[in-house]
Design an enzyme around this catalytic site. Structure first.
Site, PDB file in Angstrom:
ATOM      1  N   ASP A 229       0.842  -1.199   0.000  1.00 14.89           N
ATOM      2  CA  ASP A 229       0.000   0.000   0.000  1.00 14.89           C
ATOM      3  C   ASP A 229       0.875   1.246   0.000  1.00 14.89           C
ATOM      4  O   ASP A 229       1.682   1.455   0.904  1.00 14.89           O
ATOM      5  CB  ASP A 229      -0.894   0.005   1.244  1.00 14.89           C
ATOM      6  CG  ASP A 229      -1.812   1.220   1.295  1.00 14.89           C
ATOM      7  OD1 ASP A 229      -2.950   1.121   0.810  1.00 14.89           O
ATOM      8  OD2 ASP A 229      -1.374   2.266   1.822  1.00 14.89           O
TER       9      ASP A 229
ATOM     10  N   TYR B 107       2.776   9.975  -0.491  1.00 13.52           N
ATOM     11  CA  TYR B 107       3.805   9.372   0.357  1.00 13.52           C
ATOM     12  C   TYR B 107       5.210   9.638  -0.188  1.00 13.52           C
ATOM     13  O   TYR B 107       6.185   9.540   0.557  1.00 13.52           O
ATOM     14  CB  TYR B 107       3.618   7.851   0.469  1.00 13.52           C
ATOM     15  CG  TYR B 107       2.382   7.395   1.182  1.00 13.52           C
ATOM     16  CD1 TYR B 107       1.513   8.286   1.811  1.00 13.52           C
ATOM     17  CD2 TYR B 107       2.060   6.038   1.237  1.00 13.52           C
ATOM     18  CE1 TYR B 107       0.370   7.848   2.454  1.00 13.52           C
ATOM     19  CE2 TYR B 107       0.926   5.594   1.890  1.00 13.52           C
ATOM     20  CZ  TYR B 107       0.077   6.497   2.493  1.00 13.52           C
ATOM     21  OH  TYR B 107      -1.048   6.047   3.135  1.00 13.52           O
TER      22      TYR B 107
ATOM     23  N   LYS C 117      -2.796   5.701  -4.213  1.00 16.47           N
ATOM     24  CA  LYS C 117      -3.887   6.643  -3.966  1.00 16.47           C
ATOM     25  C   LYS C 117      -3.597   7.971  -4.639  1.00 16.47           C
ATOM     26  O   LYS C 117      -2.434   8.384  -4.742  1.00 16.47           O
ATOM     27  CB  LYS C 117      -4.066   6.869  -2.457  1.00 16.47           C
ATOM     28  CG  LYS C 117      -4.110   5.600  -1.634  1.00 16.47           C
ATOM     29  CD  LYS C 117      -4.196   5.890  -0.142  1.00 16.47           C
ATOM     30  CE  LYS C 117      -3.888   4.661   0.670  1.00 16.47           C
ATOM     31  NZ  LYS C 117      -2.434   4.348   0.699  1.00 16.47           N
TER      32      LYS C 117
ATOM     33  N   HIS D 241      -7.688   9.541  -2.084  1.00 14.64           N
ATOM     34  CA  HIS D 241      -7.017   9.500  -0.785  1.00 14.64           C
ATOM     35  C   HIS D 241      -7.820  10.133   0.354  1.00 14.64           C
ATOM     36  O   HIS D 241      -7.734   9.690   1.499  1.00 14.64           O
ATOM     37  CB  HIS D 241      -5.648  10.172  -0.886  1.00 14.64           C
ATOM     38  CG  HIS D 241      -4.676   9.682   0.131  1.00 14.64           C
ATOM     39  ND1 HIS D 241      -3.319   9.797  -0.012  1.00 14.64           N
ATOM     40  CD2 HIS D 241      -4.852   9.064   1.326  1.00 14.64           C
ATOM     41  CE1 HIS D 241      -2.714   9.270   1.037  1.00 14.64           C
ATOM     42  NE2 HIS D 241      -3.618   8.828   1.859  1.00 14.64           N
TER      43      HIS D 241
END
Length: 249
Positions: free
Chosen positions: A32, A37, A62, A93
């Site tokens: 994930d 990120y 996402k 997200h």
């Protein structure tokens, strides 16, 4: 979609490569990540160098809703970074205040699925009402709602609402927010000779929730996945479920 995945939030740079590699070596087959990120390239590198076949790993990323109007571009950047021609699950997200914007982003997600760039689509941090809004507007329901979740946040009503809609509940941050030091969780762990993290992951799996624990330490990554050798009793599950109810009172 494997119920146990490896979360990569706040893991960046070389740490993301080594942690993801350790997860794959420990048997995780669900990764994930997310655009925000900043580690999709590292996750993709670890997967490509792991020797594990791409088709054997379920990959989620996402898209932030502030990329409205640039969803396809954002996805293509994610695919390039991840070194794959598709992702298995693409999530919005988080939600926004604009119903029109939520609908427009979801329509772009539907188009990406129809184009074969993603196998399935879902949302993160959405309420059941906001999910219904998407379905009413497009006729397409999210496969998954990824939300902050743990025994301390358990809400039977929300579980029922998502189950009624046939939407998978995926939890994040399960090992945060005091869960690892909670007396009930620690007591069950001590009695079973397990870690609190293992009890929390096992609780997810027995409920049918998706769990994505994260760590940068190989030994903890492996331990968090070592949950097949024990089972929580009905009394244990009820005690853990009750933690969320007691907090809301």
């Amino acid at each position: 979609m494997p119920l146990l995945g490896f979360g990569t939030w706040q893991i960046t740079g070389s740490d993301a490569v080594t942690a993801t590699a350790a997860a794959l070596e420990s048997g995780y087959r669900h990764l994930d990540t997310a655009t925000v990120y900043g580690n999709e390239a590292e996750v993709g590198r670890a997967l490509a160098e792991s020797g594990v076949a791409r088709d054997d790993v379920f990959v989620t990323t996402k898209c932030p809703p502030d990329r409205a109007g640039r969803e396809r571009e954002t996805l293509e950047q994610s695919l390039e970074a991840l070194r794959t021609d598709h992702v298995d699950l693409w999530l919005i997200h988080w939600t926004t205040d604009s119903a029109d914007e939520r609908r427009a982003v979801w329509e772009a997600f539907v188009a990406a699925r129809e184009a074969g760039l993603v196998r399935d689509i879902g949302v993160s941090n959405y309420s059941p009402a906001q999910i219904d809004e998407l379905v009413d507007a497009t006729g397409v329901k999210p496969a998954v709602n990824q939300i902050k979740w743990s025994p301390l946040l358990y809400d039977a009503g929300l579980v029922r609402e998502l189950a009624d809609r046939e939407i998978v509940l995926e939890g994040y941050s399960a090992l945060r927010g005091g869960t690892l030091t909670d007396a009930t969780i620690s007591g069950i762990a001590d009695r079973l000779g397990r870690t609190p993290a293992q009890v929390i992951v096992r609780w997810h799996l027995q409920h049918g929730f998706v769990a994505i624990p994260k760590s940068t330490r190989p030994e903890r990554i492996a331990a968090n996945a070592d949950v097949a050798g024990f089972e929580l009793s009905d009394d244990d599950m009820a005690a853990l479920d009750g933690l969320g109810s007691s907090r809301r009172q």
